[in-house]
Write a protein that holds these residues in place. Structure first.
Motif, PDB file in Angstrom:
ATOM      1  N   GLN A 130     -17.505 -41.605  42.372  1.00  9.97           N
ATOM      2  CA  GLN A 130     -17.996 -42.029  43.686  1.00  9.97           C
ATOM      3  C   GLN A 130     -19.178 -42.989  43.603  1.00  9.97           C
ATOM      4  OE1 GLN A 130     -18.811 -38.098  45.198  1.00  9.97           O
ATOM      5  NE2 GLN A 130     -20.986 -38.210  44.739  1.00  9.97           N
ATOM      6  N   GLY A 131     -19.641 -43.303  42.387  1.00  7.73           N
ATOM      7  CA  GLY A 131     -20.675 -44.314  42.229  1.00  7.73           C
ATOM      8  C   GLY A 131     -22.093 -43.802  42.138  1.00  7.73           C
ATOM      9  N   GLY A 132     -22.274 -42.502  41.919  1.00  6.78           N
ATOM     10  CA  GLY A 132     -23.626 -41.995  41.716  1.00  6.78           C
ATOM     11  C   GLY A 132     -23.837 -40.627  42.305  1.00  6.78           C
ATOM     12  N   GLY A 133     -25.043 -40.116  42.123  1.00  4.67           N
ATOM     13  CA  GLY A 133     -25.413 -38.804  42.637  1.00  4.67           C
ATOM     14  C   GLY A 133     -26.745 -38.383  42.070  1.00  4.67           C
ATOM     15  N   SER A 134     -27.186 -37.201  42.459  1.00  6.44           N
ATOM     16  CA  SER A 134     -28.482 -36.683  42.024  1.00  6.44           C
ATOM     17  C   SER A 134     -28.330 -35.242  41.561  1.00  6.44           C
ATOM     18  CB  SER A 134     -29.501 -36.740  43.173  1.00  6.44           C
ATOM     19  OG  SER A 134     -30.734 -36.161  42.798  1.00  6.44           O
ATOM     20  N   ILE A 135     -28.861 -34.949  40.380  1.00 10.67           N
ATOM     21  CA  ILE A 135     -28.914 -33.578  39.868  1.00 10.67           C
ATOM     22  C   ILE A 135     -30.372 -33.172  39.772  1.00 10.67           C
ATOM     23  CG2 ILE A 135     -28.424 -32.076  37.883  1.00 10.67           C
ATOM     24  CD1 ILE A 135     -26.042 -33.888  37.240  1.00 10.67           C
ATOM     25  N   ILE A 136     -30.689 -32.026  40.341  1.00 13.62           N
ATOM     26  CA  ILE A 136     -32.062 -31.523  40.332  1.00 13.62           C
ATOM     27  C   ILE A 136     -32.057 -30.139  39.704  1.00 13.62           C
ATOM     28  CG2 ILE A 136     -34.077 -30.905  41.711  1.00 13.62           C
ATOM     29  CD1 ILE A 136     -32.977 -32.855  43.868  1.00 13.62           C
ATOM     30  N   ASN A 137     -32.756 -30.012  38.600  1.00 12.26           N
ATOM     31  CA  ASN A 137     -32.874 -28.731  37.909  1.00 12.26           C
ATOM     32  C   ASN A 137     -34.168 -28.047  38.331  1.00 12.26           C
ATOM     33  OD1 ASN A 137     -30.501 -29.144  36.356  1.00 12.26           O
ATOM     34  ND2 ASN A 137     -31.640 -30.485  34.982  1.00 12.26           N
ATOM     35  N   ALA A 170     -30.231 -37.778  32.035  1.00 15.38           N
ATOM     36  CA  ALA A 170     -30.755 -38.930  32.765  1.00 15.38           C
ATOM     37  C   ALA A 170     -30.461 -40.231  32.034  1.00 15.38           C
ATOM     38  CB  ALA A 170     -32.257 -38.779  32.981  1.00 15.38           C
ATOM     39  N   ILE A 171     -30.627 -40.225  30.715  1.00  9.32           N
ATOM     40  CA  ILE A 171     -30.382 -41.435  29.932  1.00  9.32           C
ATOM     41  C   ILE A 171     -28.886 -41.699  29.772  1.00  9.32           C
ATOM     42  CG2 ILE A 171     -30.699 -42.510  27.672  1.00  9.32           C
ATOM     43  CD1 ILE A 171     -33.206 -42.365  29.528  1.00  9.32           C
ATOM     44  N   GLU A 172     -28.126 -40.662  29.490  1.00 14.30           N
ATOM     45  CA  GLU A 172     -26.695 -40.853  29.236  1.00 14.30           C
ATOM     46  C   GLU A 172     -25.953 -41.360  30.469  1.00 14.30           C
ATOM     47  OE1 GLU A 172     -22.826 -38.378  27.452  1.00 14.30           O
ATOM     48  OE2 GLU A 172     -24.849 -37.507  27.357  1.00 14.30           O
ATOM     49  N   PHE A 173     -26.395 -40.940  31.667  1.00 17.59           N
ATOM     50  CA  PHE A 173     -25.631 -41.264  32.869  1.00 17.59           C
ATOM     51  C   PHE A 173     -26.375 -42.188  33.833  1.00 17.59           C
ATOM     52  CE2 PHE A 173     -23.851 -37.295  31.236  1.00 17.59           C
ATOM     53  CZ  PHE A 173     -22.522 -37.687  31.090  1.00 17.59           C
ATOM     54  N   ALA A 174     -27.454 -42.794  33.383  1.00 14.53           N
ATOM     55  CA  ALA A 174     -28.167 -43.755  34.230  1.00 14.53           C
ATOM     56  C   ALA A 174     -27.255 -44.928  34.606  1.00 14.53           C
ATOM     57  CB  ALA A 174     -29.417 -44.258  33.514  1.00 14.53           C
ATOM     58  N   LYS A 175     -26.406 -45.342  33.682  1.00 16.56           N
ATOM     59  CA  LYS A 175     -25.487 -46.469  33.940  1.00 16.56           C
ATOM     60  C   LYS A 175     -24.517 -46.156  35.062  1.00 16.56           C
ATOM     61  CE  LYS A 175     -22.138 -45.003  30.387  1.00 16.56           C
ATOM     62  NZ  LYS A 175     -22.849 -43.716  30.144  1.00 16.56           N
ATOM     63  N   ASP A 176     -24.321 -44.863  35.358  1.00 20.70           N
ATOM     64  CA  ASP A 176     -23.416 -44.444  36.428  1.00 20.70           C
ATOM     65  C   ASP A 176     -24.157 -44.187  37.739  1.00 20.70           C
ATOM     66  OD1 ASP A 176     -20.986 -44.301  34.784  1.00 20.70           O
ATOM     67  OD2 ASP A 176     -22.024 -42.640  33.777  1.00 20.70           O
ATOM     68  N   ASN A 177     -25.456 -44.533  37.777  1.00 21.38           N
ATOM     69  CA  ASN A 177     -26.281 -44.302  38.961  1.00 21.38           C
ATOM     70  C   ASN A 177     -26.403 -42.810  39.291  1.00 21.38           C
ATOM     71  OD1 ASN A 177     -27.964 -45.194  41.098  1.00 21.38           O
ATOM     72  ND2 ASN A 177     -26.247 -45.066  42.551  1.00 21.38           N
ATOM     73  N   ILE A 178     -26.387 -41.988  38.234  1.00 23.65           N
ATOM     74  CA  ILE A 178     -26.605 -40.550  38.403  1.00 23.65           C
ATOM     75  C   ILE A 178     -28.027 -40.245  37.949  1.00 23.65           C
ATOM     76  CG2 ILE A 178     -25.914 -38.234  37.669  1.00 23.65           C
ATOM     77  CD1 ILE A 178     -23.072 -39.395  37.251  1.00 23.65           C
ATOM     78  N   ARG A 179     -28.834 -39.757  38.853  1.00 23.56           N
ATOM     79  CA  ARG A 179     -30.229 -39.448  38.560  1.00 23.56           C
ATOM     80  C   ARG A 179     -30.362 -37.957  38.262  1.00 23.56           C
ATOM     81  NH1 ARG A 179     -32.839 -39.525  42.873  1.00 23.56           N
ATOM     82  NH2 ARG A 179     -31.142 -39.855  44.358  1.00 23.56           N
ATOM     83  N   VAL A 180     -31.158 -37.627  37.254  1.00 23.69           N
ATOM     84  CA  VAL A 180     -31.344 -36.231  36.850  1.00 23.69           C
ATOM     85  C   VAL A 180     -32.835 -35.967  36.689  1.00 23.69           C
ATOM     86  CG1 VAL A 180     -30.659 -34.418  35.240  1.00 23.69           C
ATOM     87  CG2 VAL A 180     -29.164 -36.415  35.569  1.00 23.69           C
ATOM     88  N   ASN A 181     -33.343 -34.990  37.422  1.00 23.01           N
ATOM     89  CA  ASN A 181     -34.761 -34.658  37.376  1.00 23.01           C
ATOM     90  C   ASN A 181     -34.956 -33.143  37.417  1.00 23.01           C
ATOM     91  OD1 ASN A 181     -36.226 -37.410  37.720  1.00 23.01           O
ATOM     92  ND2 ASN A 181     -34.690 -37.433  39.339  1.00 23.01           N
ATOM     93  N   THR A 182     -36.137 -32.716  37.006  1.00 22.79           N
ATOM     94  CA  THR A 182     -36.505 -31.302  37.062  1.00 22.79           C
ATOM     95  C   THR A 182     -37.717 -31.116  37.964  1.00 22.79           C
ATOM     96  OG1 THR A 182     -35.626 -30.634  34.910  1.00 22.79           O
ATOM     97  CG2 THR A 182     -37.506 -29.397  35.715  1.00 22.79           C
ATOM     98  N   ILE A 183     -37.695 -30.063  38.765  1.00 20.62           N
ATOM     99  CA  ILE A 183     -38.878 -29.597  39.484  1.00 20.62           C
ATOM    100  C   ILE A 183     -39.319 -28.311  38.805  1.00 20.62           C
ATOM    101  CG2 ILE A 183     -39.759 -28.672  41.657  1.00 20.62           C
ATOM    102  CD1 ILE A 183     -37.794 -30.535  43.087  1.00 20.62           C
TER     103      ILE A 183
END
Length: 253
Positions: A130-137, A170-183
């Motif tokens: 779908q062109g991207g997304g956000s994962i929050i741990n 975050a690094i592996e999937f940055a090219k897919d516009n998938i953002r990964v962060n931790t709170i």
């Protein structure tokens, strides 16, 4: 703000996970939530009866990869997208290192680390399409700042794995516009502590924080929504410590 977006939240039947799910519902999102027990999920649906058309539930052990696969399939089949994954499920039980067992360590690892790992693995292919997304741990400030009075090595080894996973994905999937962060919260006033300590003991923990107060659910919700939405569109691979200043340095209690 999140109209027609679909959010998957693990460990969402109580405490922080429930608050996150209800916040997204209030902001127009669809939610697919997970917990171990069906009755807990049924209670969530009953508590949010005005939004039942935007809620789907999946009962099961999040440490089992099949549970994450089911969450992804349910989200896609019923709502058509997977915009955000919140890996919230985890266990925190303070216990001295010399008292921990292989059984307890395996349980921490299964829920916190394997749950985040395999649920992310199930969700990412849909986000790629779908062109991207956000994962929050949802991690923990205890990973970086152990406290002598509250030993929790086993649970924090698992949380530390989640922090590391954040940077690698975050690094592996940055090219897919998938953002990964931790709170990474400190002590947040939730039902998590109800079975661990009484109210007075919980309030005494406010002294751990340089800001001299406990965190509140809204402190976490604000950052979850920020990272999930447009405010976080240029942020990935980060661990945000929402900890009242603990990781900044020590203070005189």
């Amino acid at each position: 703000m999140f109209n027609n977006q679909t959010i998957i939240i693990t460990g969402a039947s109580s405490g922080m996970g429930k608050a996150i799910a209800e916040s997204f519902l209030a902001n127009g999102a669809n939610v697919v939530i997970n917990a171990r027990r069906q009755d807990e999920l049924d209670r969530f649906v009953a508590d949010n009866a005005d939004h039942t058309d935007r809620i789907k539930v999946v009962a099961g052990d999040i440490g089992n990869p099949e549970t994450g696969t089911t969450l992804a399939k349910v989200a896609q089949e019923h709502f058509g997208t997977i915009d955000v994954l919140i890996n919230n499920a985890g266990i925190f039980v303070p216990k001295p290192f010399l008292e921990e067992t292989e059984e307890s360590l395996d349980r921490y690892y299964s829920v916190t680390m394997k749950g985040s790992y395999f649920t992310s693995q199930a969700v990412i292919p849909f986000m790629q399409c779908q062109g991207g997304g956000s994962i929050i741990n949802i991690g923990s400030m205890w990973v970086e700042n152990p406290i002598e009075a509250t030993p929790a090595s086993a649970s924090q080894v698992a949380k530390g794995g989640m922090h590391t996973l954040t940077r690698h994905l975050a690094i592996e999937f940055a090219k897919d516009n998938i953002r990964v962060n931790t709170i990474a919260p400190a002590v947040i006033e939730t039902s998590l502590y109800d079975n661990l300590m009484d109210k007075d003991t919980l309030q005494s923990l406010s002294g751990l924080h340089p800001l001299r107060k406990l965190g509140q659910l809204q402190d976490i919700l604000a950052w979850v929504e920020h990272l999930a939405g447009n405010g976080g569109r240029f942020v990935t691979g980060q661990t945000l410590f929402v900890d009242g200043g603990i990781t900044a340095g020590s203070h005189s209690a």
